[in-house]
Design an enzyme around this catalytic site. Structure first.
Site, PDB file in Angstrom:
ATOM      1  N   GLU A  64      42.734  46.404  32.511  1.00  0.00           N
ATOM      2  CA  GLU A  64      42.086  47.451  33.311  1.00  0.00           C
ATOM      3  C   GLU A  64      40.569  47.337  33.246  1.00  0.00           C
ATOM      4  OE1 GLU A  64      42.250  52.084  34.580  1.00  0.00           O
ATOM      5  OE2 GLU A  64      43.790  51.290  33.245  1.00  0.00           O
ATOM      6  N   GLY A 110      39.207  45.343  49.995  1.00  0.00           N
ATOM      7  CA  GLY A 110      39.098  46.076  51.251  1.00  0.00           C
ATOM      8  C   GLY A 110      38.032  47.154  51.190  1.00  0.00           C
TER       9      GLY A 110
END
Length: 143
Positions: A64, A110
């Site tokens: 993470e 994105g």
């Protein structure tokens, strides 16, 4: 051509994580490539589970952290920040000692989301965990 929005420096990245969980468990960012980040984590008393092997949660912290740092490095942080939405990890083999290395690469970058894959291997290069994190790209001041 590098994917990074800025020119990150290893020292800055490691300093920013020194006084929180990654620093407390000994994680270090070790390499910034054109399209990946690499970091290491020791397998020691801080990161082992009671059976004497690398704790799966420690692997997820490594994954993470690398994915989050990478995601934030590809956006203009004056306008956006990235936060984790979902993470998964498959733990493939135990690591009782030494050090593991994670390599994070983007799968999708994105405007509103990113997906990163993190492959974690032991000192012999054997894959012990594969993880994927989905990051939300949030505008500052946005809800």
């Amino acid at each position: 051509m590098a994917i990074w929005h800025s020119n990150p420096k290893l020292e800055q990245l490691n300093e920013s994580a020194a006084d929180c969980m990654p620093g407390y468990i000994g994680m270090q960012i070790t390499e910034i490539g054109d399209d990946y980040l690499a970091g290491t984590l020791p397998v020691d008393a801080r990161t082992r589970q009671p059976f004497g092997i690398l704790h799966g949660g420690a692997s997820v912290v490594l994954a993470e952290t690398l994915g989050s740092i990478g995601a934030n490095l590809v956006v203009d942080t004056d306008k956006f920040y990235c936060v984790g939405q979902e993470i998964n990890a498959n733990h493939l083999r135990p690591v009782p000692e030494g050090e593991v290395t994670g390599i994070a690469k983007p799968v999708h970058i994105g405007r509103s989301s990113q997906v990163w894959e993190i492959r974690i291997s032991d000192a012999r290069g054997k894959l012990n965990c594969i993880s994927r994190i989905t990051m939300a790209v949030v505008a500052h001041g946005g809800q």
